[in-house]
Design a protein around this motif. Structure first.
Motif, PDB file in Angstrom:
ATOM      1  N   SER A  71       0.837  -1.201   0.000  1.00  0.00           N
ATOM      2  CA  SER A  71       0.000   0.000   0.000  1.00  0.00           C
ATOM      3  C   SER A  71       0.877   1.258   0.000  1.00  0.00           C
ATOM      4  O   SER A  71       2.068   1.218   0.319  1.00  0.00           O
ATOM      5  N   ILE A  72       0.271   2.362  -0.376  1.00  0.00           N
ATOM      6  CA  ILE A  72       0.966   3.654  -0.461  1.00  0.00           C
ATOM      7  C   ILE A  72       0.416   4.569   0.613  1.00  0.00           C
ATOM      8  O   ILE A  72      -0.785   4.568   0.893  1.00  0.00           O
ATOM      9  N   MET A  73       1.284   5.376   1.212  1.00  0.00           N
ATOM     10  CA  MET A  73       0.888   6.367   2.214  1.00  0.00           C
ATOM     11  C   MET A  73       1.101   7.750   1.616  1.00  0.00           C
ATOM     12  O   MET A  73       2.219   8.092   1.221  1.00  0.00           O
ATOM     13  N   LEU A  74       0.030   8.550   1.515  1.00  0.00           N
ATOM     14  CA  LEU A  74       0.125   9.927   1.042  1.00  0.00           C
ATOM     15  C   LEU A  74      -0.119  10.867   2.212  1.00  0.00           C
ATOM     16  O   LEU A  74      -0.985  10.614   3.048  1.00  0.00           O
ATOM     17  N   HIS A  75       0.647  11.951   2.250  1.00  0.00           N
ATOM     18  CA  HIS A  75       0.571  12.883   3.371  1.00  0.00           C
ATOM     19  C   HIS A  75       1.029  14.265   2.930  1.00  0.00           C
ATOM     20  O   HIS A  75       1.423  14.484   1.786  1.00  0.00           O
ATOM     21  N   GLY A  76       0.993  15.183   3.868  1.00  0.00           N
ATOM     22  CA  GLY A  76       1.530  16.528   3.701  1.00  0.00           C
ATOM     23  C   GLY A  76       2.335  16.870   4.932  1.00  0.00           C
ATOM     24  O   GLY A  76       3.139  16.078   5.409  1.00  0.00           O
ATOM     25  N   HIS A  77       2.103  18.058   5.467  1.00  0.00           N
ATOM     26  CA  HIS A  77       2.603  18.556   6.746  1.00  0.00           C
ATOM     27  C   HIS A  77       4.079  18.941   6.784  1.00  0.00           C
ATOM     28  O   HIS A  77       4.427  19.950   7.386  1.00  0.00           O
ATOM     29  N   ILE A  78       4.963  18.209   6.152  1.00  0.00           N
ATOM     30  CA  ILE A  78       6.390  18.436   6.379  1.00  0.00           C
ATOM     31  C   ILE A  78       7.009  19.464   5.437  1.00  0.00           C
ATOM     32  O   ILE A  78       8.163  19.832   5.614  1.00  0.00           O
TER      33      ILE A  78
ATOM     34  N   GLU B  38      14.623   4.200  -1.417  1.00  0.00           N
ATOM     35  CA  GLU B  38      14.721   3.311  -0.264  1.00  0.00           C
ATOM     36  C   GLU B  38      13.594   2.284  -0.211  1.00  0.00           C
ATOM     37  O   GLU B  38      13.493   1.519   0.741  1.00  0.00           O
ATOM     38  N   GLY B  39      12.728   2.285  -1.233  1.00  0.00           N
ATOM     39  CA  GLY B  39      11.634   1.322  -1.269  1.00  0.00           C
ATOM     40  C   GLY B  39      10.512   1.623  -0.305  1.00  0.00           C
ATOM     41  O   GLY B  39       9.759   0.729   0.075  1.00  0.00           O
ATOM     42  N   ILE B  40      10.397   2.902   0.097  1.00  0.00           N
ATOM     43  CA  ILE B  40       9.331   3.331   1.011  1.00  0.00           C
ATOM     44  C   ILE B  40       8.221   3.960   0.177  1.00  0.00           C
ATOM     45  O   ILE B  40       8.444   4.950  -0.517  1.00  0.00           O
ATOM     46  N   PHE B  41       7.038   3.373   0.242  1.00  0.00           N
ATOM     47  CA  PHE B  41       5.909   3.847  -0.565  1.00  0.00           C
ATOM     48  C   PHE B  41       5.131   4.942   0.168  1.00  0.00           C
ATOM     49  O   PHE B  41       3.932   4.826   0.410  1.00  0.00           O
ATOM     50  N   ARG B  42       5.840   6.009   0.502  1.00  0.00           N
ATOM     51  CA  ARG B  42       5.275   7.179   1.185  1.00  0.00           C
ATOM     52  C   ARG B  42       5.596   8.398   0.332  1.00  0.00           C
ATOM     53  O   ARG B  42       6.734   8.556  -0.113  1.00  0.00           O
ATOM     54  N   TYR B  43       4.587   9.266   0.112  1.00  0.00           N
ATOM     55  CA  TYR B  43       4.739  10.382  -0.822  1.00  0.00           C
ATOM     56  C   TYR B  43       4.114  11.637  -0.228  1.00  0.00           C
ATOM     57  O   TYR B  43       2.964  11.620   0.221  1.00  0.00           O
ATOM     58  N   ASP B  44       4.872  12.738  -0.228  1.00  0.00           N
ATOM     59  CA  ASP B  44       4.387  14.044   0.231  1.00  0.00           C
ATOM     60  C   ASP B  44       3.674  14.719  -0.935  1.00  0.00           C
ATOM     61  O   ASP B  44       4.308  15.095  -1.925  1.00  0.00           O
TER      62      ASP B  44
ATOM     63  N   ASN C 157      -2.503   9.010 -11.265  1.00  0.00           N
ATOM     64  CA  ASN C 157      -1.675   8.394 -12.307  1.00  0.00           C
ATOM     65  C   ASN C 157      -0.195   8.716 -12.115  1.00  0.00           C
ATOM     66  O   ASN C 157       0.660   7.843 -12.288  1.00  0.00           O
ATOM     67  N   HIS C 158       0.116   9.956 -11.744  1.00  0.00           N
ATOM     68  CA  HIS C 158       1.515  10.338 -11.512  1.00  0.00           C
ATOM     69  C   HIS C 158       2.105   9.517 -10.357  1.00  0.00           C
ATOM     70  O   HIS C 158       3.225   9.011 -10.455  1.00  0.00           O
ATOM     71  N   ILE C 159       1.361   9.404  -9.272  1.00  0.00           N
ATOM     72  CA  ILE C 159       1.859   8.673  -8.096  1.00  0.00           C
ATOM     73  C   ILE C 159       2.064   7.198  -8.426  1.00  0.00           C
ATOM     74  O   ILE C 159       3.097   6.619  -8.075  1.00  0.00           O
ATOM     75  N   LEU C 160       1.110   6.594  -9.124  1.00  0.00           N
ATOM     76  CA  LEU C 160       1.248   5.178  -9.488  1.00  0.00           C
ATOM     77  C   LEU C 160       2.442   4.973 -10.408  1.00  0.00           C
ATOM     78  O   LEU C 160       3.230   4.034 -10.228  1.00  0.00           O
ATOM     79  N   LYS C 161       2.617   5.856 -11.368  1.00  0.00           N
ATOM     80  CA  LYS C 161       3.764   5.766 -12.279  1.00  0.00           C
ATOM     81  C   LYS C 161       5.075   5.984 -11.519  1.00  0.00           C
ATOM     82  O   LYS C 161       6.060   5.293 -11.747  1.00  0.00           O
ATOM     83  N   PHE C 162       5.083   6.956 -10.592  1.00  0.00           N
ATOM     84  CA  PHE C 162       6.262   7.256  -9.785  1.00  0.00           C
ATOM     85  C   PHE C 162       6.750   5.999  -9.059  1.00  0.00           C
ATOM     86  O   PHE C 162       7.953   5.737  -9.000  1.00  0.00           O
ATOM     87  N   PHE C 163       5.813   5.220  -8.525  1.00  0.00           N
ATOM     88  CA  PHE C 163       6.171   4.004  -7.795  1.00  0.00           C
ATOM     89  C   PHE C 163       6.176   2.751  -8.681  1.00  0.00           C
ATOM     90  O   PHE C 163       6.265   1.634  -8.160  1.00  0.00           O
ATOM     91  N   GLY C 164       6.061   2.937  -9.978  1.00  0.00           N
ATOM     92  CA  GLY C 164       6.128   1.807 -10.900  1.00  0.00           C
ATOM     93  C   GLY C 164       4.941   0.877 -10.807  1.00  0.00           C
ATOM     94  O   GLY C 164       5.089  -0.337 -11.000  1.00  0.00           O
TER      95      GLY C 164
END
Length: 170
Positions: free
Chosen positions: A122-129, A142-148, A162-169
């Motif tokens: 699964s992918i984790m999407l967030h903001g805040h930082i 690093e193989g971490i499926f977390r995206y700001d 689509n961009h996020i899915l492509k980004f993570f292959g």
């Protein structure tokens, strides 16, 4: 289409210097962020806003700006969000999971070290930082499926599914 964004901080003068945003004043920042958002997100699109839409505005001022944003909006509340009129959103939550295009995704304003199904792709999407794009690239390396999805990490624009899915292959 489905989009994600976070940390617009509409109305927040201090964020311009704190994050070295390339705007002369809050009017230019608000106008640019709203225009960028609406160039991607159309009225029938879905957008998940992962917190901090506005800061240092009254609720009516913030709601007037939110009304200018296209799409069917879901708000995942951030630390600066107020109790906006719920009719502006399809739903308002602190945390949400969705399955989109067969991909399980956790949505929260804050980054999580572990999230539902994190060990099962699964992918984790967030903001805040308020990171820059190097944070997302480092996670990918690093193989971490977390995206700001915050605007500071994404050229002040929303990010498509689509961009996020492509980004993570995916």
């Amino acid at each position: 289409m489905v989009y994600f964004t976070s940390d617009l901080h509409l109305g927040h003068r201090g964020i311009i210097t704190m994050q070295n945003r390339p705007f002369a004043d809050i009017e230019e920042m608000n106008r640019t962020l709203i225009n960028n958002y609406n160039c991607f997100v159309h009225k029938d699109d879905t957008v998940y806003i992962l917190g901090d839409i506005a800061h240092h505005l009254t609720i009516p001022q913030a709601e007037n700006l939110i009304r200018k944003l296209n799409g069917k909006k879901y708000l995942i509340k951030g630390n600066h969000d107020k109790n906006y009129d719920p009719s502006l959103f399809e739903d308002v939550r602190d945390f949400m999971t969705v399955s989109l295009n067969g991909q399980y995704i956790s949505l929260m304003h804050y980054p999580m070290l572990s999230w539902p199904k994190s060990h099962h792709g699964s992918i984790m999407l967030h903001g805040h930082i308020h990171s820059d794009e190097s944070y997302n690239l480092k996670n990918k390396e690093e193989g971490i499926f977390r995206y700001d999805v915050g605007v500071d990490a994404n050229q002040y624009m929303p990010v498509s599914l689509n961009h996020i899915l492509k980004f993570f292959g995916r």
